[in-house]
Motif scaffolding. Structure first.
Motif, mmCIF file in Angstrom:
data_model
loop_
_atom_site.group_PDB
_atom_site.id
_atom_site.type_symbol
_atom_site.label_atom_id
_atom_site.label_comp_id
_atom_site.label_asym_id
_atom_site.label_seq_id
_atom_site.Cartn_x
_atom_site.Cartn_y
_atom_site.Cartn_z
ATOM 1 N N MET A 2 0.750 -1.043 0.067
ATOM 2 C CA MET A 2 -0.051 -0.042 -0.199
ATOM 3 C C MET A 2 1.013 1.202 -0.023
ATOM 4 N N ASN A 3 0.853 2.165 -0.941
ATOM 5 C CA ASN A 3 0.949 3.390 -0.555
ATOM 6 C C ASN A 3 1.065 4.065 0.382
ATOM 7 N N LYS A 4 1.798 4.193 1.238
ATOM 8 C CA LYS A 4 2.121 5.024 2.113
ATOM 9 C C LYS A 4 1.902 7.140 2.528
ATOM 10 N N HIS A 5 1.400 7.027 1.285
ATOM 11 C CA HIS A 5 1.220 8.394 1.463
ATOM 12 C C HIS A 5 -0.546 9.343 1.219
ATOM 13 N N PHE A 6 -0.777 9.577 1.916
ATOM 14 C CA PHE A 6 -2.505 9.568 2.216
ATOM 15 C C PHE A 6 -3.191 11.333 2.004
ATOM 16 N N GLU A 7 -4.629 11.464 0.726
ATOM 17 C CA GLU A 7 -4.785 13.056 -0.119
ATOM 18 C C GLU A 7 -5.819 13.039 1.589
ATOM 19 N N ILE A 8 -5.893 13.975 2.506
ATOM 20 C CA ILE A 8 -6.899 13.928 2.963
ATOM 21 C C ILE A 8 -7.879 15.310 2.321
ATOM 22 N N ILE A 9 -8.883 14.545 2.140
ATOM 23 C CA ILE A 9 -9.617 15.514 0.945
ATOM 24 C C ILE A 9 -11.532 16.061 1.899
ATOM 25 N N VAL A 10 -11.255 17.092 2.546
ATOM 26 C CA VAL A 10 -11.744 18.194 3.450
ATOM 27 C C VAL A 10 -13.201 18.335 2.190
ATOM 28 N N GLY A 11 -14.620 18.525 3.225
ATOM 29 C CA GLY A 11 -15.290 19.379 3.006
ATOM 30 C C GLY A 11 -16.747 19.712 4.134
ATOM 31 N N THR A 12 -16.357 20.746 4.097
ATOM 32 C CA THR A 12 -17.006 21.640 5.590
ATOM 33 C C THR A 12 -17.545 23.640 5.292
ATOM 34 N N MET A 13 -18.135 23.146 5.946
ATOM 35 C CA MET A 13 -18.962 24.504 6.185
ATOM 36 C C MET A 13 -18.672 25.496 7.585
ATOM 37 N N THR B 153 -1.298 14.786 3.593
ATOM 38 C CA THR B 153 -1.728 15.937 2.908
ATOM 39 C C THR B 153 -3.054 16.478 3.374
ATOM 40 N N ILE B 154 -3.221 17.073 4.026
ATOM 41 C CA ILE B 154 -4.713 18.064 4.038
ATOM 42 C C ILE B 154 -4.530 18.937 2.782
ATOM 43 N N HIS B 155 -6.531 19.061 2.494
ATOM 44 C CA HIS B 155 -6.979 19.596 1.251
ATOM 45 C C HIS B 155 -8.203 20.414 1.912
ATOM 46 N N LEU B 156 -8.000 21.654 1.881
ATOM 47 C CA LEU B 156 -9.475 22.242 2.233
ATOM 48 C C LEU B 156 -10.358 22.789 1.633
ATOM 49 N N GLU B 157 -9.192 22.844 0.092
ATOM 50 C CA GLU B 157 -9.558 23.850 -1.257
ATOM 51 C C GLU B 157 -9.187 22.442 -1.707
ATOM 52 N N PRO B 158 -10.270 21.313 -1.979
ATOM 53 C CA PRO B 158 -9.245 20.163 -3.112
ATOM 54 C C PRO B 158 -9.441 20.807 -4.353
ATOM 55 N N ASP B 159 -8.562 20.209 -4.659
ATOM 56 C CA ASP B 159 -8.481 21.007 -6.504
ATOM 57 C C ASP B 159 -7.714 19.050 -6.669
ATOM 58 N N PHE B 160 -8.229 18.537 -7.476
ATOM 59 C CA PHE B 160 -8.166 17.352 -8.273
ATOM 60 C C PHE B 160 -6.919 17.569 -9.329
ATOM 61 N N ALA C 105 -3.151 13.292 -6.358
ATOM 62 C CA ALA C 105 -2.722 11.866 -7.278
ATOM 63 C C ALA C 105 -3.511 11.286 -7.250
ATOM 64 N N ALA C 106 -4.127 10.870 -8.263
ATOM 65 C CA ALA C 106 -5.516 9.647 -8.601
ATOM 66 C C ALA C 106 -4.378 8.003 -7.456
ATOM 67 N N SER C 107 -3.712 8.150 -7.791
ATOM 68 C CA SER C 107 -3.174 6.356 -7.722
ATOM 69 C C SER C 107 -2.450 6.415 -5.878
ATOM 70 N N THR C 108 -2.410 7.593 -5.398
ATOM 71 C CA THR C 108 -2.849 7.757 -4.015
ATOM 72 C C THR C 108 -3.913 6.991 -3.274
ATOM 73 N N ASN C 109 -3.688 6.782 -1.843
ATOM 74 C CA ASN C 109 -5.084 6.391 -0.704
ATOM 75 C C ASN C 109 -5.911 8.376 -0.353
ATOM 76 N N TRP C 110 -6.797 7.529 -1.126
ATOM 77 C CA TRP C 110 -7.576 8.900 -0.222
ATOM 78 C C TRP C 110 -8.690 8.981 1.185
ATOM 79 N N VAL C 111 -8.043 9.519 1.805
ATOM 80 C CA VAL C 111 -9.283 9.682 2.893
ATOM 81 C C VAL C 111 -10.600 11.220 2.724
#
Length: 145
Positions: free
Chosen positions: A1-12, A35-42, A46-52
């Protein structure tokens, strides 16, 4: 498993951001990077990483404003190399409970991505501090993968 995670946040109002911070701590403790993405942009995720994906639901079952552009970007994307965890925050007193998270689950899987484990839908009426239950769930999930 890839050791990097993209944390994609949707919040108000910030609750999903608090959850993301706890998840980041869990990853760091296990030796993963994130990496935490508070304003996620595809384009920058990377699509090939683990997304949270951690998102609340707003209005009449809508995604929060900050994640709506990202959802549009992935509608026709190739996510066949994407492995995702999805955490939704919602209120069961609404018939649109966790529709934001369910929307993201659908977008990911319809475009070839897969959920690493079934999504977690947190009822904030039952768990007023959602980062506690999310942290426990994620820590267990990391042990299983």
């Amino acid at each position: 498993m890839n050791k990097h995670f993209e944390i994609i946040v949707g919040t108000m109002l910030g609750a999903s951001e608090y959850v993301a911070d706890v998840l980041a701590e869990k990853l760091q403790a296990k030796g993963y990077t994130h990496t935490i993405h508070l304003e996620p942009d595809f384009q920058s995720i990377a699509a090939s990483t683990n997304w949270v994906v951690c998102t609340s639901t707003h209005g009449a079952g809508d995604l929060p404003d900050n994640i709506q552009p990202f959802a549009e970007q992935i509608k026709n994307a190739d996510l066949s190399s994407t492995k995702a965890f999805v955490i939704g925050l919602g209120d069961t007193s609404y018939d649109t409970f966790c529709f934001g998270a369910k929307t993201m689950e659908t977008l990911i899987t319809q475009n070839g991505g897969s959920l690493t484990i079934p999504a977690l839908h947190i009822d904030v009426l039952e768990h007023p501090i959602p980062e506690d239950i999310a942290g426990e769930w994620f820590e267990d999930a990391l042990e299983k993968i």
